[in-house]
Design a protein around this motif. Structure first.
Motif, PDB file in Angstrom:
ATOM      1  N   ARG A  43      94.052 -25.093  12.040  1.00  0.00           N
ATOM      2  CA  ARG A  43      93.116 -24.925  13.158  1.00  0.00           C
ATOM      3  C   ARG A  43      93.299 -23.566  13.810  1.00  0.00           C
ATOM      4  O   ARG A  43      92.335 -22.905  14.185  1.00  0.00           O
ATOM      5  CB  ARG A  43      93.324 -26.056  14.174  1.00  0.00           C
ATOM      6  CG  ARG A  43      92.390 -25.996  15.366  1.00  0.00           C
ATOM      7  CD  ARG A  43      90.946 -26.265  14.938  1.00  0.00           C
ATOM      8  NE  ARG A  43      90.026 -26.089  16.033  1.00  0.00           N
ATOM      9  CZ  ARG A  43      89.431 -24.937  16.351  1.00  0.00           C
ATOM     10  NH1 ARG A  43      89.659 -23.856  15.655  1.00  0.00           N
ATOM     11  NH2 ARG A  43      88.606 -24.863  17.367  1.00  0.00           N
ATOM     12  N   ARG A 102      91.475 -20.554  12.081  1.00  0.00           N
ATOM     13  CA  ARG A 102      90.014 -20.456  12.065  1.00  0.00           C
ATOM     14  C   ARG A 102      89.520 -19.258  12.877  1.00  0.00           C
ATOM     15  O   ARG A 102      90.187 -18.817  13.818  1.00  0.00           O
ATOM     16  CB  ARG A 102      89.397 -21.729  12.643  1.00  0.00           C
ATOM     17  CG  ARG A 102      89.555 -22.924  11.758  1.00  0.00           C
ATOM     18  CD  ARG A 102      88.834 -24.072  12.401  1.00  0.00           C
ATOM     19  NE  ARG A 102      88.939 -25.300  11.639  1.00  0.00           N
ATOM     20  CZ  ARG A 102      88.552 -26.468  12.104  1.00  0.00           C
ATOM     21  NH1 ARG A 102      88.034 -26.575  13.319  1.00  0.00           N
ATOM     22  NH2 ARG A 102      88.665 -27.542  11.366  1.00  0.00           N
ATOM     23  N   ASP A 141      87.246 -18.896  15.225  1.00  0.00           N
ATOM     24  CA  ASP A 141      87.075 -19.035  16.681  1.00  0.00           C
ATOM     25  C   ASP A 141      88.404 -18.895  17.408  1.00  0.00           C
ATOM     26  O   ASP A 141      88.472 -18.311  18.480  1.00  0.00           O
ATOM     27  CB  ASP A 141      86.367 -20.338  17.052  1.00  0.00           C
ATOM     28  CG  ASP A 141      87.070 -21.590  16.565  1.00  0.00           C
ATOM     29  OD1 ASP A 141      87.900 -21.522  15.631  1.00  0.00           O
ATOM     30  OD2 ASP A 141      86.781 -22.671  17.117  1.00  0.00           O
ATOM     31  N   ARG A 190      97.957 -18.480   9.486  1.00  0.00           N
ATOM     32  CA  ARG A 190      97.404 -18.422   8.128  1.00  0.00           C
ATOM     33  C   ARG A 190      98.477 -18.133   7.093  1.00  0.00           C
ATOM     34  O   ARG A 190      98.296 -18.413   5.910  1.00  0.00           O
ATOM     35  CB  ARG A 190      96.292 -17.380   8.052  1.00  0.00           C
ATOM     36  CG  ARG A 190      95.015 -17.833   8.741  1.00  0.00           C
ATOM     37  CD  ARG A 190      93.841 -16.909   8.435  1.00  0.00           C
ATOM     38  NE  ARG A 190      94.017 -15.573   8.971  1.00  0.00           N
ATOM     39  CZ  ARG A 190      93.607 -15.167  10.174  1.00  0.00           C
ATOM     40  NH1 ARG A 190      92.983 -16.017  10.972  1.00  0.00           N
ATOM     41  NH2 ARG A 190      93.799 -13.939  10.565  1.00  0.00           N
TER      42      ARG A 190
END
Length: 124
Positions: A83, A86, A88, A101
């Protein structure tokens, strides 16, 4: 070579609110709270930990999210690496998104949480 099968916890509780989780942990002081479980399962699989009970935190939405409020980022302990990676979230905190990541393969990023990394002092 010696192998062993990890013993299953005797009780598993899956609360859906933070209040339910706190009550479950108060009722079972020996219970281990678990969200992503990446470090917990490594300890169980290596024989270092045999929890008598587990309180699963993965269904508690109030600890899984994030928000930007009054110039501050409020991050839930159950926020997963996936999450955080991502776009955003990356727009909010690019360096943390990049680290998330890089936190192992997709299986680890999907399960591992910010709170777990902080609690275990994981380098990522």
């Amino acid at each position: 070579m010696t192998t062993h099968a990890p013993q299953a916890a005797q009780a598993v509780t899956l609360p859906t609110t933070l209040d339910e989780a706190v009550a479950a942990l108060a009722a079972m002081p020996a219970a281990v709270p678990v969200a992503g479980g990446t470090d917990l399962m490594a300890a169980v699989n290596s024989g270092q930990l045999r929890p008598a009970a587990l309180v699963g935190l993965g269904r508690i939405s109030e600890i899984r999210g994030w928000q930007y409020q009054d110039g501050h980022a409020l991050l839930g302990a159950g926020l997963t690496h996936a999450r955080m990676g991502r776009p955003d979230f990356a727009a909010l905190i690019p360096a943390l998104a990049a680290a998330a990541r890089a936190a192992g393969p997709p299986q680890i990023r999907n399960a591992g949480t910010l709170g777990g990394n902080i609690a275990s002092a994981a380098p990522t």
